[in-house]
Structure formats: C-alpha cells, structure tokens
Design an enzyme around this catalytic site. Structure first.
Site, PDB file in Angstrom:
ATOM      1  N   GLU A 457       0.821  -1.223   0.000  1.00 35.05           N
ATOM      2  CA  GLU A 457       0.000   0.000   0.000  1.00 35.05           C
ATOM      3  C   GLU A 457       0.849   1.266   0.000  1.00 35.05           C
ATOM      4  OE1 GLU A 457      -3.392   0.059   2.589  1.00 35.05           O
ATOM      5  OE2 GLU A 457      -3.988  -1.959   2.027  1.00 35.05           O
TER       6      GLU A 457
HETATM    7  C1  LIG Z   1       2.521  -9.402   0.542  1.00 32.43           C
HETATM    8  C2  LIG Z   1       2.130  -8.403  -0.483  1.00 32.43           C
HETATM    9  C3  LIG Z   1       0.790  -8.144  -0.742  1.00 32.43           C
HETATM   10  C4  LIG Z   1       0.419  -7.268  -1.757  1.00 32.43           C
HETATM   11  N1  LIG Z   1      -0.908  -7.145  -2.103  1.00 32.43           N
HETATM   12  C5  LIG Z   1      -1.218  -6.471  -3.244  1.00 32.43           C
HETATM   13  C6  LIG Z   1      -2.552  -6.514  -3.759  1.00 32.43           C
HETATM   14  O1  LIG Z   1      -3.460  -7.107  -3.178  1.00 32.43           O
HETATM   15  N2  LIG Z   1      -2.790  -5.871  -4.925  1.00 32.43           N
HETATM   16  C7  LIG Z   1      -1.827  -5.198  -5.595  1.00 32.43           C
HETATM   17  O2  LIG Z   1      -2.097  -4.658  -6.651  1.00 32.43           O
HETATM   18  N3  LIG Z   1      -0.559  -5.118  -5.119  1.00 32.43           N
HETATM   19  C8  LIG Z   1      -0.228  -5.755  -3.972  1.00 32.43           C
HETATM   20  N4  LIG Z   1       1.055  -5.715  -3.496  1.00 32.43           N
HETATM   21  C9  LIG Z   1       2.031  -4.909  -4.161  1.00 32.43           C
HETATM   22  C10 LIG Z   1       2.579  -3.793  -3.329  1.00 32.43           C
HETATM   23  O3  LIG Z   1       1.662  -2.774  -3.178  1.00 32.43           O
HETATM   24  C11 LIG Z   1       3.891  -3.419  -4.009  1.00 32.43           C
HETATM   25  O4  LIG Z   1       4.796  -4.401  -3.597  1.00 32.43           O
HETATM   26  C12 LIG Z   1       4.419  -2.131  -3.676  1.00 32.43           C
HETATM   27  O5  LIG Z   1       3.758  -1.201  -4.427  1.00 32.43           O
HETATM   28  C13 LIG Z   1       5.933  -2.020  -3.919  1.00 32.43           C
HETATM   29  O6  LIG Z   1       6.322  -2.482  -5.168  1.00 32.43           O
HETATM   30  P1  LIG Z   1       7.666  -3.378  -5.312  1.00 32.43           P
HETATM   31  O7  LIG Z   1       7.658  -4.424  -4.276  1.00 32.43           O
HETATM   32  O8  LIG Z   1       7.726  -3.811  -6.714  1.00 32.43           O
HETATM   33  O9  LIG Z   1       8.843  -2.382  -4.962  1.00 32.43           O
HETATM   34  P2  LIG Z   1       9.556  -1.343  -5.917  1.00 32.43           P
HETATM   35  O10 LIG Z   1       8.547  -0.491  -6.581  1.00 32.43           O
HETATM   36  O11 LIG Z   1      10.539  -2.073  -6.753  1.00 32.43           O
HETATM   37  O12 LIG Z   1      10.312  -0.434  -4.868  1.00 32.43           O
HETATM   38  C14 LIG Z   1      11.539  -0.843  -4.277  1.00 32.43           C
HETATM   39  C15 LIG Z   1      11.964   0.215  -3.257  1.00 32.43           C
HETATM   40  O13 LIG Z   1      12.166   1.468  -3.909  1.00 32.43           O
HETATM   41  C16 LIG Z   1      11.461   2.483  -3.230  1.00 32.43           C
HETATM   42  N5  LIG Z   1      11.024   3.487  -4.194  1.00 32.43           N
HETATM   43  C17 LIG Z   1      10.417   3.288  -5.385  1.00 32.43           C
HETATM   44  N6  LIG Z   1      10.187   4.482  -5.975  1.00 32.43           N
HETATM   45  C18 LIG Z   1      10.655   5.435  -5.148  1.00 32.43           C
HETATM   46  C19 LIG Z   1      10.707   6.858  -5.174  1.00 32.43           C
HETATM   47  N7  LIG Z   1      10.250   7.570  -6.183  1.00 32.43           N
HETATM   48  N8  LIG Z   1      11.259   7.495  -4.135  1.00 32.43           N
HETATM   49  C20 LIG Z   1      11.750   6.812  -3.088  1.00 32.43           C
HETATM   50  N9  LIG Z   1      11.714   5.480  -2.995  1.00 32.43           N
HETATM   51  C21 LIG Z   1      11.182   4.800  -4.004  1.00 32.43           C
HETATM   52  C22 LIG Z   1      10.288   1.774  -2.564  1.00 32.43           C
HETATM   53  O14 LIG Z   1       9.877   2.503  -1.422  1.00 32.43           O
HETATM   54  C23 LIG Z   1      10.920   0.431  -2.188  1.00 32.43           C
HETATM   55  O15 LIG Z   1      11.554   0.561  -0.958  1.00 32.43           O
HETATM   56  C24 LIG Z   1       1.424  -6.571  -2.461  1.00 32.43           C
HETATM   57  C25 LIG Z   1       2.769  -6.793  -2.177  1.00 32.43           C
HETATM   58  C26 LIG Z   1       3.132  -7.701  -1.212  1.00 32.43           C
HETATM   59  C27 LIG Z   1       4.582  -7.939  -0.974  1.00 32.43           C
END
Ligand SMILES: Cc1cc2nc3c(=O)[nH]c(=O)nc-3n(C[C@H](O)[C@H](O)[C@H](O)COP(=O)(O)OP(=O)(O)OC[C@H]3O[C@@H](n4cnc5c(N)ncnc54)[C@H](O)[C@@H]3O)c2cc1C
Length: 780
Positions: A457
C-alpha cells in the site's frame, strides 16, 4: 537620518504599489507570474488525479501555521455503536479463538476451514457494505478496531479480513459501480459468496503503479452467443492478496481503442474491471509465501482474454478513470488497514512484553526494574499511545466523511514504522525467548512479518519521501494549488488575475507565519492562543504545537520558493518536511486522545511521553532541513526565525521513561486502556494467557519474596547461600519463615512463571516423522 527617510520612502512606495491593484499587477505580479511559470512543478496526469483525489482535513490546519484547537477538539470523540462493540467483543474474539498461529504457520499454511466459514458467515467480508446490500455498514472506527484485534492473534486472519474491506472491489463498487453491479455483487461479497482480490501491481510496475504494462484492446468478440463490442485483456500481476482463492478479480489495465469503436480517443487510460475468476482465460491459484504470513497471496495472469464492457467498474463511462478511482479509494483504505494491523501487533507486544518483563527475573529482580529495560519499555508504551491516537483520530475523520489522502500516507508510514520499532523493542526485551520459534513464542511471527506491511500500500521509503510532503505541500497549502492552477491557465490574462489574488494572500500568510514563529520561539510560546478549554497538564504542548505549526509553514514556504518543481526530486528535504508535518499530526492526535478520554490522570505520563517524543522528532527533522537547505543565507534566516534560541526539545526524560514503564508492567486501568481490544486467550496453554495470569499473581508475591530475602539475611537458614529463589522458598517455608498460604501462593506463581519463560525444543532430526510430529504438537 537620510537613510531612514529613504527607507521610509521605499516602504511607502512599496505599500502604494501593493495597495493599488493596477500598479501591483503591472510592476510586481506580472514579473513574478512569468518567473513562476518556469519554476512551478509541472504535474503529470496521474499526479494531477492523485492531487484531486480525497479531501483536506486537520492536516490543512497544521499546514496553515495557525491551527484552531477548538476545531480539532470539536471533531468529537470517536465511539463504537452498541452493535459494533458487541461484534468486536463477540464475533471478533470467537474468530480469534478459532486460529492457532503456530499451526497455521507450520502445518496448514492457511486459515482453518472453520475460520474461513466463520469469516464468511458472520459478515467479516462485508464490514463496509451498507445494510441494504446485506453488509454491516460499520464505521471506519469499528472496521479499524476489528482489524486491530485480529492482528493481535494472527496476521493471516487480519489480512484476510482487511483486504476485502479496504482497497478492494467492494469499496470501488460502492463509490463507482453501476446499480446493476452493486445489486449483483455487493450482497454476494457481504455474505462471502464472492471472495474478492484486487490486482494492480505487475512485475514491471510496483511503486510506479501508474506505469502498468497490462492492457486491454477494445474489439468485437463473442459473448453469450452474440457478437458484441468488448475488450481483449492481457495481464501479468504478482503479489495479489487473496488471488489464489478469489472468485472475483478486480483488474487494473490500460485500455486502448485503436479502431475507434467507442469514440475518437485511442488511449483511454487506466481502467478497472471486475472479472469472475471462472471466466475463461483467467489464471489464478499459485501462491507467494510472504515471510510466513500465511494469508493467500499470489500471481494472476491472462492473455488476450475477451470480456464484455460491462465488466468495467462503473460501466463503459468509467473507462479510463481507473487511476482517480484508485486514488480516492486508497485514501480511505490505506487510512485503516495497515495502521490498524500495526497497532494490533504493537498492542500485543506491549501487553505481552510488559507482563513478561515483570515476571522474568535476573539478578534476583524483575527485568522491568532495570533502567535500560525501562527505557525500551517506555518507548514501546509511548509509541503505542501515539499510534493508537493517530489511528483512531484518522478513522474518526473518515467517519466524518473525509477522505484525507495526505493523512492516509502519514498514518501508513508512521504507524507501520513505529509499530515495527515496538515489535523489535519487544523482541530485545524477551531475549532468547523471542528468538526461538515454537508454539510458546508469542512475538516472533509478528517480528518476522513486519516487512510485509512496510512494503504494501505504498512502500514506506516512497511514501515518506515522495507522498507525504510531495503531495501534502500542494494539497494542504492554503494558496499553492491556486497559484499552480493560475500559472497553468491557458488564458494568460485570467491566469494573471487569479495568480495576483493567490500570490499576495500567500505573501501575507508567509510574513505573518514568520513573525509568529519568531515571536513564539523567543517567548517560549506563552502567548500562543489556545481557543478552547484544554487540560492544564497539556496546555504547554498545545502552545508549542502552535509555534511549531507556524515554523513548519514558513519552512515549507521557503523550500517551495527556493526549489519550486525540483523539490519533488529532493527527497531528503521533502522526506524531512513530511516528517515535520507528520509529527505535528501525531502530537495533535495524542492531545486530542488525552482530552477525549477524559484527561485520565494515570495516562498523563503516556501522553507526555508521546508528545515530547513527537516534538523532539519534529525538531530533529527541522534541524535536518535547515542544515541541508540549499540556499545558505535563507537557511540562516530560517534558523533565526524557527529556532531563535536553538533546539530546545529533548527526548522523554528518564523519569518519564520510568513512569511509563511502570504503567505497562503492572495490571491497571492505564495498561488496559493502552492495550484495549487485544484478543486475550483464556486457554491456560496459551503463552499470552500465562503472562496475564502470572502478572496478576506477581503483585501479591512481591511482598512474600521480600519476606524470603529478609529471612535469608537474618541468618536463620544456617547461612546456606540459596542457588535460586525456589530453593529459598522451600528452605524458608521449612524453617517457618512463611505461612503455608504464602508458600502455596509462591508455588502457584512459580508454575505460571515457568510457563511464561518456557521455550520449545524439538527432536534433533526435524525431518524425521518424530521430528515433524513434534513440530506439529500444540502447546503442552
Ligand atoms: C505481501 C504483499 C501483498 C500485496 N498485495 C497487493 C494486492 O493485493 N494488490 C496489488 O495490486 N498489489 C499488492 N502488493 C504490491 C505492493 O503494493 C507493491 O509491492 C508495492 O507497491 C511495492 O512495489 P515493489 O515491491 O515492486 O517495490 P519497488 O517499486 O521495486 O520499490 C523498491 C523500493 O524502492 C522504493 N522506491 C520506489 N520508488 C521510489 C521513489 N520515487 N522514491 C523513493 N523510494 C522509491 C520503494 O519505497 C521500495 O523501498 C502486495 C505486495 C506484497 C509484498
């Protein structure tokens, strides 16, 4: 003298120019307007939609530099209805008692069937659905309390309930669904006939969710034996909660109309659809394993899946509106789900670890007596008080009809961070007991699963660095959005008029905030007006917050003025400015909580701890902004205005730490209020139940143990040094130093204490049948 006259002429001249509108516009506004056109942040369409989503609430007042405390206290007190209370203390507790965390995480890897059935039958999946559709229509506060309670028992339980009630199909249908969609799906969702999931994230688009590559093409195809206009959708999503078991899949994709079947626009934009998972081509079923949190989560895929247009949430008119819809709903869902679940984990930690620290003795004394442990215990208790204050105030805001998007980012980030700190602190205190897994370990699973909430989220780093201030500055600032709209106005003359009005109001606002921040800084805030009746113990904090709000407003203005559009890429500064706003929000929530709960004398230390900590963190962030401010002369001026006597806030004192630690390590109303609505198992075998019982028994035993020590010192035990307190009790009793009743009370307490400190052990060969059987055993 001449200099003074010259200065006077300049001031009068400037005053005349400012007062006379045509001159002001011609000589000043026009130039500034052109300068601003080059410097104002430009907004992408998705940013614009995010900014338009939701409402501004208390955070707007904090941003103004002049918060009206009567407004804050006038929001009233959040309270549950009789039905909601009954459900929380009835069905929610029953559901908790149906699950066993150890069993779920080592044997079944899923909630037990009985729990799934109970969730569906009792309406846990329809908490936010109106009663006319068969839902519970509970308040945001009740929803939050229910998720919080479930989190004190098991994460799979709370996530399974929380996701359908937050950012899921129900929320989207309620806000945007067509009447047909509502009538068909909402009753089914409320009864648990449908299990929903919502799929936005793809392997290539996580935090940058607006960049999802999943797409749909408007085309003709066969639907129920007829050729209709529909869409062919291709998606590859991962991390989707409940996807492996869902029956109704919410899907986000970008919709294109290359053949103009719907109109002239080719790229319609992000679109949301509801797809039954029985629909041909929908792939679900595989799972991820997020850190042993055994809620259902997994990928979903589909390639060229033809579906009718009425699958679009809100019908074809809402095609392309998906981003705005998500932003609106996220503001509400994000304000509740993770803040509530992290408050639950923190409450469990405070309740259990507070009790454990009192029961566990080392060096012949409960470890809660050591100052080092007290410092950590106080941090846990103070953080929990602040977290719950912000959580319940935010839920109350939602119940008042707000959709505060900036606040949702504040509570998502800060409550999950503080919750993580509380659980980690708890692990430190319970030492080896926390490190060794087994049914007796009451904290390790929460510890293990912390990163899940940090990531979802809106991952925390992004939320802090980009969203809180990045969006907050534009959303909450009283004039900035008006200025931005004015400079982006295609009709220059109209834009100039609007800009003139907004800019000079802004200039007045900044000047007064600067003067007020300086004056309050020099005078110790004693003249800050608190426009309502507040507790004398908290009045100085209200005053300091007024000062800090003015200081924040002027600092934010200076940053925006200096960095303009580039501020959103300066995440160091933006993150710290966000921290300042967030601490103001948290501190005001704490003050509101203390007032709302009737100024409980036992809670003074908790409230003081929480506000002092927030003010200290605020000053730390302010100092960080000033030390790293790119324009050094302006940084010096800002420091003079905002911290004229230097940094004065200090972390909570040792004395305060001691008081808070005592509150959470002894049974009493403050501990009960702080950890209210924890699920407290009554089963003797449960580690939490053992702690509760031992803590109650510990009080009377303290006096008997003192008697033992005194007897030992008197030399009546033949001078034998006793190896442990148990031998001492036996010897003292044998020598007539304590009564039979006292001896029996000690024995009962020691038995309880043995259960509290017990750590599980398993056969050496865990892969053998005996090993597996032993892992599978329930607490003895
Ligand atoms: C257990 C679990 C349940 C989930 N449930 C759902 C669901 O029901 N539906 C759904 O659609 N999604 C879901 N998600 C997805 C979740 O919302 C995403 O994992 C989240 O948006 C982060 O994406 P990512 O893991 O690909 O990280 P990335 O986007 O690869 O980010 C990696 C890191 O970079 C940082 N970062 C990225 N951009 C920036 C920026 N501009 N400035 C500073 N820092 C930045 C992030 O904070 C993070 O620390 C779920 C994820 C998990 C792990």
């Amino acid at each position: 003298m001449y200099l003074l006259i010259a200065l006077l002429i300049i001031i009068i001249g400037l005053g005349l120019v400012l007062a006379y509108e045509p001159w002001r516009q011609q000589y000043l506004t026009q130039r500034i307007f052109r300068l601003y056109r080059g410097r104002m942040p430009s907004l992408s369409p998705s940013e614009r939609e995010a900014l338009d989503a939701g409402t501004i609430w208390w955070e707007g007042q904090l941003f103004s530099g002049k918060p009206q405390w009567s407004t804050l206290l006038g929001y009233g007190r959040a309270a549950l209805t009789t039905n909601e209370s009954a459900f929380l203390n009835g069905e929610a507790d029953t559901l908790c008692s149906l699950v066993d965390d150890w069993e779920i995480t080592t044997q079944t890897y899923d909630l037990p069937e009985e729990a799934w059935e109970y969730i569906k039958a009792k309406g846990f999946l329809g908490l936010i659905i109106p009663t006319e559709f068969g839902g519970k229509a509970y308040s945001a506060l009740a929803h939050s309390e229910i998720v919080r309670k479930l989190s004190t028992r098991n994460s799979a339980l709370s996530v399974t309930v929380m996701v359908p009630n937050s950012l899921g199909p129900a929320e989207l249908l309620l806000s945007y669904g067509t009447e047909d969609q509502k009538r068909h799906y909402l009753p089914r969702l409320a009864r648990g006939v449908e299990i929903p999931a919502f799929a936005l994230t793809s392997p290539w688009a996580g935090s940058d969710a607006g960049a999802i590559p999943d797409y749909g093409i408007i085309c003709k195809g066969m639907w129920e034996g007829e050729e209709v206009v529909g869409m062919r959708v291709t998606w590859d999503k991962r991390y989707i909660t409940l996807a492996p078991v869902c029956t109704l899949l919410g899907l986000a994709f970008r919709l294109y109309d290359p053949d103009g079947l719907l109109g002239e626009k080719e790229d319609l934009g992000i679109t949301l659809a509801l797809v039954p998972t029985t629909h041909e081509g929908v792939e679900i079923g595989r799972r991820h394993l997020p850190l042993d949190a055994m809620f259902m989560n997994g990928p979903t895929r589909g390639e060229d899946v033809f579906m009718p247009l009425h699958y679009i949430i809100g019908g074809v008119e809402m095609a392309g509106q998906g981003w705005r819809m998500l932003m609106e709903c996220l503001a509400a869902g994000r304000s509740i789900s993770l803040p509530a679940s992290f408050c639950g984990m923190a409450a469990l930690s405070v309740r259990a670890v507070g009790g454990y620290a009192r029961v566990r003795t080392q060096f012949n004394t409960p470890i809660s007596n050591f100052e080092g442990v007290q410092e950590v215990l106080a941090r846990m208790g103070g953080n929990l008080y602040a977290m719950d204050a912000a959580r319940s105030m935010t839920a109350h805001g939602l119940d008042l009809g707000e959709k505060p998007s900036v606040v949702s980012a504040i509570v998502k980030y800060h409550l999950t961070e503080r919750g993580r700190a509380v659980v980690i602190d708890g692990m430190d205190i319970i030492g080896g007991k926390g490190v060794c897994l087994g049914p007796s370990n009451f904290l390790a699973r929460a510890y293990q699963q912390l990163p899940v909430g940090i990531t979802v989220e809106g991952a925390n780093i992004l939320t802090r660095s980009l969203m809180i201030f990045g969006q907050g500055a534009i959303r909450c600032h009283p004039y900035l959005l008006a200025e931005m709209r004015a400079v982006q106005e295609p009709d220059e003359a109209r834009g100039m008029q609007a800009f003139d009005k907004a800019f000079w109001s802004h200039a007045r606002h900044t000047t007064f905030n600067g003067l007020r921040a300086l004056w309050h800084g020099l005078s110790g805030s004693v003249t800050a007006i608190i426009d309502t009746n507040v507790s004398p113990a908290m009045r100085p904090y209200f005053r300091r917050l007024t000062r800090y709000s003015a200081a924040f407003a002027i600092t934010a203005d200076a940053a925006l003025l200096t960095l303009g559009g580039s501020l959103k890429f300066r995440e160091h500064l933006s993150g710290r400015l966000g921290d300042m706003l967030s601490q103001l929000y948290i501190a005001s929530a704490v003050l509101k909580r203390f007032e709302d709960e009737g100024r409980q004398p036992e809670d003074v230390a908790l409230a003081q701890w929480a506000v002092e900590d927030a003010l200290y963190r605020y000053e730390e962030a302010l100092d960080g902004v000033l030390s790293n401010f790119p324009n050094k002369p302006l940084a010096v001026l800002l420091r003079i205005i905002t911290l004229p006597l230097g940094r004065l806030a200090a972390p909570p004192s040792d004395l305060l730490n001691k008081k808070v630690a005592e509150l959470i390590t002894r049974p009493g109303p403050a501990r009960d209020r702080l950890t209210a609505y924890c699920h407290l198992p009554t089963d003797d075998d449960d580690p939490l139940a053992a702690i509760e019982a031992a803590l109650v028994a510990a009080g009377p035993v303290e006096a008997i143990e003192k008697k033992l020590r005194k007897f030992e010192r008197s030399g009546k035990l033949d001078g034998n040094p006793m190896a442990n307190v148990r031998d001492l009790a036996d010897a003292t009793y044998a020598a007539g130093g304590i009564t039979t009743a006292e001896y029996e009370a000690l024995q009962r307490y020691y038995a309880l204490r043995d259960r509290v400190i017990a750590v599980d052990d398993f056969p050496g060969d865990l892969s053998s049948p005996e090993g597996r059987a032993d892992v599978n055993r329930h607490p003895a």
